[in-house]
Write a protein that holds these residues in place. Structure first.
Motif, mmCIF file in Angstrom:
data_model
loop_
_atom_site.group_PDB
_atom_site.id
_atom_site.type_symbol
_atom_site.label_atom_id
_atom_site.label_comp_id
_atom_site.label_asym_id
_atom_site.label_seq_id
_atom_site.Cartn_x
_atom_site.Cartn_y
_atom_site.Cartn_z
ATOM 1 N N TYR A 55 8.159 1.243 -11.689
ATOM 2 C CA TYR A 55 7.905 0.029 -11.259
ATOM 3 C C TYR A 55 9.020 -0.428 -10.391
ATOM 4 O O TYR A 55 8.780 -0.825 -9.136
ATOM 5 C CB TYR A 55 7.750 -1.023 -12.413
ATOM 6 N N GLU A 56 10.427 -0.009 -10.753
ATOM 7 C CA GLU A 56 11.675 -0.366 -9.844
ATOM 8 C C GLU A 56 11.437 0.455 -8.560
ATOM 9 O O GLU A 56 11.889 -0.171 -7.530
ATOM 10 C CB GLU A 56 12.768 0.053 -10.738
ATOM 11 N N ASP A 57 10.973 1.896 -8.763
ATOM 12 C CA ASP A 57 10.692 2.458 -7.465
ATOM 13 C C ASP A 57 9.918 1.776 -6.397
ATOM 14 O O ASP A 57 10.240 1.857 -5.253
ATOM 15 C CB ASP A 57 10.672 3.884 -7.894
ATOM 16 N N ARG A 58 8.680 1.558 -7.065
ATOM 17 C CA ARG A 58 7.756 0.803 -6.368
ATOM 18 C C ARG A 58 8.182 -0.537 -5.546
ATOM 19 O O ARG A 58 7.810 -0.630 -4.328
ATOM 20 C CB ARG A 58 6.407 0.451 -7.115
ATOM 21 N N ILE A 59 8.985 -1.307 -6.375
ATOM 22 C CA ILE A 59 9.428 -2.569 -5.636
ATOM 23 C C ILE A 59 10.202 -2.025 -4.537
ATOM 24 O O ILE A 59 10.501 -2.653 -3.324
ATOM 25 C CB ILE A 59 10.145 -3.541 -6.696
ATOM 26 N N ALA A 60 11.313 -1.053 -4.973
ATOM 27 C CA ALA A 60 12.207 -0.679 -3.788
ATOM 28 C C ALA A 60 11.683 -0.245 -2.593
ATOM 29 O O ALA A 60 11.939 -0.303 -1.511
ATOM 30 C CB ALA A 60 13.060 0.273 -4.308
ATOM 31 N N ALA A 86 0.833 -0.917 0.228
ATOM 32 C CA ALA A 86 -0.039 0.094 0.228
ATOM 33 C C ALA A 86 1.056 1.311 0.000
ATOM 34 O O ALA A 86 0.765 2.308 -0.871
ATOM 35 C CB ALA A 86 -0.943 0.000 1.155
ATOM 36 N N TYR A 87 1.973 1.265 0.717
ATOM 37 C CA TYR A 87 2.597 2.397 0.860
ATOM 38 C C TYR A 87 3.527 2.578 -0.464
ATOM 39 O O TYR A 87 3.634 3.843 -0.889
ATOM 40 C CB TYR A 87 4.009 2.162 1.826
ATOM 41 N N SER A 137 6.279 -7.954 -5.921
ATOM 42 C CA SER A 137 6.010 -7.631 -7.287
ATOM 43 C C SER A 137 4.717 -7.962 -7.738
ATOM 44 O O SER A 137 3.819 -7.571 -8.343
ATOM 45 C CB SER A 137 6.906 -8.059 -8.295
ATOM 46 N N LYS A 138 4.368 -9.455 -7.098
ATOM 47 C CA LYS A 138 2.989 -10.070 -7.334
ATOM 48 C C LYS A 138 1.704 -9.431 -7.069
ATOM 49 O O LYS A 138 0.781 -9.202 -7.570
ATOM 50 C CB LYS A 138 2.791 -11.470 -6.933
ATOM 51 N N LYS A 139 2.070 -8.361 -5.946
ATOM 52 C CA LYS A 139 0.947 -7.660 -5.357
ATOM 53 C C LYS A 139 0.953 -6.280 -5.893
ATOM 54 O O LYS A 139 0.077 -5.654 -5.673
ATOM 55 C CB LYS A 139 1.078 -7.726 -3.683
ATOM 56 N N ILE A 140 2.064 -5.941 -6.347
ATOM 57 C CA ILE A 140 2.182 -4.476 -6.947
ATOM 58 C C ILE A 140 1.763 -4.522 -8.431
ATOM 59 O O ILE A 140 1.219 -3.622 -8.889
ATOM 60 C CB ILE A 140 3.688 -3.980 -6.685
#
Length: 317
Positions: free
Chosen positions: A65-70, A56-57, A314-317
């Motif tokens: 995408y890479e930023d969201r995973i990090a 959620a954060y 990543s599966k949830k993002i």
């Protein structure tokens, strides 16, 4: 009196786990985590809420995408750390992505990001140790971070050169690994698996302890990565020992007479030797075949576990 309570008289006991239940049970002073332990914690159904919070954060922060995973990975690490801090009086060690181990600049940026995440949720940086692999680059990163009151735990210590360079850079704490050194000697048939006595991993920590205390270095020594209780008992008196729950349980279940303190301050103190240069550090570390192999392996494996964790996110993002 059990061995765990006896050990606590001489040494600060640290839990080497991300498992909250174990921390609540054994009441350590500090706790350490690493990518492998965070991965284990993240795959437990008890910790699903931390995954959900992290995802959620990351979605709220947006970006590539890479930023969201990090962001999700960093948030997960910090949230588990904050939960652990509810049950310990001391430090939580949170580890920087092992894939940054050869970049001083990127390690500093990531360390500051983790500290900011802690502070945004009301946790003082004085409760957090940033874990970095003990490469030359990360040792120098820790030296810089200390100037901003960000304290570090340099991990994956296998060579004397690594330990010495940390002390000379005034690193707050180091984690010399006992069990993985023992594993290497067993795998090479240099000692047997049922070896009795002070094995090479224990001897390594004793040498570091003696050198640091004799030359009055302030860096804290925290023995880590144990394979059996005997290794732990041989190091009673070490500044800190970080111990996995399975061995904490064994120590607690072992009744004993008074435990003997094995490590103590020297009778004679000496002036520190000339500081190692980068070239001298690299050469001396390179001369220790075991250390070269185990440091590389440790960084690779922590990197693999970080990737596994990111796949879950990543599966949830």
């Amino acid at each position: 009196m059990n061995q765990l309570n006896e050990l606590k008289k001489f040494t600060v006991v640290v839990a080497d786990t991300g498992d909250i239940q174990s921390i609540r049970k054994y009441k350590p002073n500090d706790a350490t985590t690493n990518p492998s332990l965070i991965l284990q914690a993240a795959t437990s159904s008890l910790n699903q809420r931390f995954i959900d919070q992290a995802v959620a954060y990351a979605k709220k922060k947006g970006g590539l995408y890479e930023d969201r995973i990090a962001n999700a990975s960093d948030k997960l690490l910090v949230d588990i750390g904050i939960e652990i801090l509810k049950y310990i009086p001391g430090y939580i060690s949170s580890e920087v992505d092992a894939r940054l181990s050869f970049s001083k600049e990127k390690s500093i940026i990531k360390a500051k990001k983790l500290i900011n995440l802690y502070e945004e949720q009301g946790i003082s940086r004085n409760k957090v140790l940033i874990k970095l692999a003990a490469t030359w680059e990360c040792i120098k990163a820790a030296e810089e971070l200390k100037k901003e009151n960000i304290l570090c735990n340099l991990t994956l210590i296998f060579s004397f050169a690594q330990a010495r360079a940390c002390a000379e850079s005034k690193v707050f704490l180091i984690s010399p690994f006992v069990g993985r050194i023992y594993d290497w000697y067993v795998a090479k048939n240099l000692i047997s698996k049922d070896f009795v006595g002070k094995d090479p991993g224990v001897v390594s920590v004793c040498k570091i302890y003696d050198f640091f205390k004799k030359h009055n270095y302030k860096t804290i020594i925290m023995g880590a990565s144990f394979r059996n209780v005997q290794q732990i008992l041989y190091l009673s008196g070490c500044d800190r020992l970080t111990i996995a729950p399975v061995l904490l349980k064994e120590l607690e279940s072992n009744n004993t007479q008074k435990l003997k303190k094995q490590l103590g301050l020297p009778d004679v103190f000496l002036s520190p030797p000339k500081t190692l240069s980068e070239e001298e550090f690299r050469w001396e570390h390179n001369e220790d075949v075991m250390a070269v192999e185990k440091l590389s392996e440790g960084i690779r494996n922590f990197g693999k576990d970080q990737i596994c964790l990111e796949k879950i996110l990543s599966k949830k993002i």
